[in-house]
Design a protein around this motif. Sequence first.
Motif, mmCIF file in Angstrom:
data_model
loop_
_atom_site.group_PDB
_atom_site.id
_atom_site.type_symbol
_atom_site.label_atom_id
_atom_site.label_comp_id
_atom_site.label_asym_id
_atom_site.label_seq_id
_atom_site.Cartn_x
_atom_site.Cartn_y
_atom_site.Cartn_z
ATOM 1 N N HIS A 70 116.708 -20.031 34.418
ATOM 2 C CA HIS A 70 116.993 -18.627 34.134
ATOM 3 C C HIS A 70 116.412 -18.297 32.758
ATOM 4 O O HIS A 70 116.705 -18.982 31.773
ATOM 5 N N LYS A 72 116.039 -15.509 29.753
ATOM 6 C CA LYS A 72 116.585 -14.269 29.199
ATOM 7 C C LYS A 72 115.784 -13.885 27.960
ATOM 8 O O LYS A 72 115.545 -14.719 27.088
ATOM 9 N N THR A 73 115.369 -12.624 27.914
ATOM 10 C CA THR A 73 114.572 -12.143 26.802
ATOM 11 C C THR A 73 115.266 -10.966 26.138
ATOM 12 O O THR A 73 116.045 -10.247 26.766
ATOM 13 N N SER A 74 114.961 -10.772 24.854
ATOM 14 C CA SER A 74 115.523 -9.636 24.133
ATOM 15 C C SER A 74 114.427 -8.960 23.333
ATOM 16 O O SER A 74 113.433 -9.591 22.942
ATOM 17 N N SER A 88 118.028 -4.350 32.819
ATOM 18 C CA SER A 88 118.279 -5.788 32.739
ATOM 19 C C SER A 88 117.349 -6.615 33.594
ATOM 20 O O SER A 88 117.697 -7.696 34.024
ATOM 21 N N SER A 89 116.165 -6.103 33.887
ATOM 22 C CA SER A 89 115.210 -6.903 34.634
ATOM 23 C C SER A 89 113.793 -6.417 34.419
ATOM 24 O O SER A 89 113.518 -5.232 34.531
ATOM 25 N N SER A 113 115.897 -10.233 32.085
ATOM 26 C CA SER A 113 115.990 -11.602 32.581
ATOM 27 C C SER A 113 115.026 -11.818 33.729
ATOM 28 O O SER A 113 114.614 -10.874 34.405
ATOM 29 N N SER A 115 113.002 -15.544 35.904
ATOM 30 C CA SER A 115 113.112 -16.943 36.306
ATOM 31 C C SER A 115 111.881 -17.710 35.837
ATOM 32 O O SER A 115 110.889 -17.117 35.415
ATOM 33 N N LYS A 147 121.498 -23.913 26.893
ATOM 34 C CA LYS A 147 120.674 -22.772 26.520
ATOM 35 C C LYS A 147 119.738 -23.207 25.402
ATOM 36 O O LYS A 147 120.189 -23.659 24.337
ATOM 37 N N ASP A 196 120.672 -11.142 38.100
ATOM 38 C CA ASP A 196 121.500 -11.887 37.140
ATOM 39 C C ASP A 196 122.522 -12.806 37.807
ATOM 40 O O ASP A 196 123.492 -13.239 37.174
ATOM 41 N N GLY A 259 114.764 -10.049 38.944
ATOM 42 C CA GLY A 259 115.285 -11.295 38.395
ATOM 43 C C GLY A 259 114.616 -12.506 39.020
ATOM 44 O O GLY A 259 114.612 -13.594 38.443
#
Length: 513
Positions: A70, A72-74, A88-89, A113, A115, A147, A196, A259
Amino acid sequence: MKRIGLIALAAFIGGAAAIGGYKLLEPKNDGLLSFADQQKVIFANNPKISSAGAVDFVEAAAAVSPAVVHIKTSYTGGGESATRGRQSSPMDMFEDFFGGGGRRMQRAPRAASGSGVILTPDGYIVTNNHVVDNADKIEVILSDRRKVSAKVIGKDPNTDLALIKVEATDLPVVKMGNSDNVQIGEWVLAVGFPLDLQTTVTAGIVSAKARNIGILARDQQQPSQEDFEEYQRTGKMPARAANTSIESYIQTDAAINPGNSGGALVNANGELIGINAAIASQTGTNVGYGFAIPVNLAKKILDDFRKFGTVKRGYIGVTFSALDADVAEKLNIQDNSGLYVNEVLPGSGAAAAGIQKGDIIKKVEGNIIYDSPDLQEKIGRLSPGDKVQLTYLRNGQMKDAQVTLKGEGATVQPNAVAKVNKGASIEKLGASFAPASAELKGKYGVRSGVVVTGVQQGKIFDSLEISKGLLVTAVNGRPVNSAKDVEAALPQSRNGMTTISGINEEGKFTYSF
């Protein structure tokens, strides 16, 4: 006893030799072996998972799931990266293409987020470019729920692939398969983190191969928030490169949702055959078709990322039109299959090999060519300096030519640039244009555009079936609002390719020639 001792001694020597041979061949540095060769060592002694023809994916799912992660980016700034993360995708970029509204520019911190698939025990992970592009922070959640931070090794918008790296050891790995062996109707699994959710496995069949859906070309030409901000500051829209994307997707009806981007498409043996990248949907969620980047194309791109940090792409040096009955009729030729050569770029490998305008490319390396993705994917696996055999039709006779690919920027000699640019003109297009009204631009939610007011028979627009009344928004990535803008943008082509972008009742479109 003496005989038994000799047998034992021989067995010991044989075992020591085998271990010594393995250690001799074991990679000392990741950069010395390709990902495919490195995996051959990893999986050399592993038993092959077999579905035995049964519709039972338990073993395949168990083998693959631990190695799909998984991501996850910000994003701390605004602009396009924030826009892509608005729900959120990063798969929202595909929702924009397939229906679901235009882009809504936002300037607020966002997270997204996707994969990824682990390729090596020391943490190389493949994902989509759009999953990590412009991200300020990338975190990877492993199957044991650790993580870890990741850094980008390389990314390529032309194929929508990216390679990232985490600092970890002894990670589970997905075995790379051979996407050339994939057959329509074959069972496949999609593994990822849709919506998610935790690791999710879905099943379906391969619906088609070598699909070109035009999404990468569309995204390359779509002005970003940063482009509009520069336009507001300077009054000029930045030039954008012409379409150089490679789309030859594996199409599947396995459920793929936002996602799943960057996740694994595997066969019934648990072998990676594609990287999930897009969905065809009017809602942004699965309604039947997903698209994956073939792993055989990904192998070359990923190896380049690790060696050079970027892609070293080779070019034949031709522009072409894919033939069908309608195109053949307009070109007044008999053949309705293959790729019709519109132009051979001076100084290119094709020019050196004797390819000429009007030739019809029928095969590459002995494989029949039906459409542009068939050629583009195979060339996309090669590098500058590699040789490729083309079989083409000229004057009713089949001929072979060995073409040496050249790198970007080397396909046109300096003294030939003016000649190529001169050929890209409104006269060559065979069209006339008028500024689009504010009402028409408002209807489609665009900020630029010209309306095609006339099309000349036998010219390029006619052959592409571009009709009067069509709204053209950009030429070679530059917004156009008048015939003068079109004329100024035409010489800005890259590698001799001209790209026309626009919109109509059916949605956005891009033509490249």
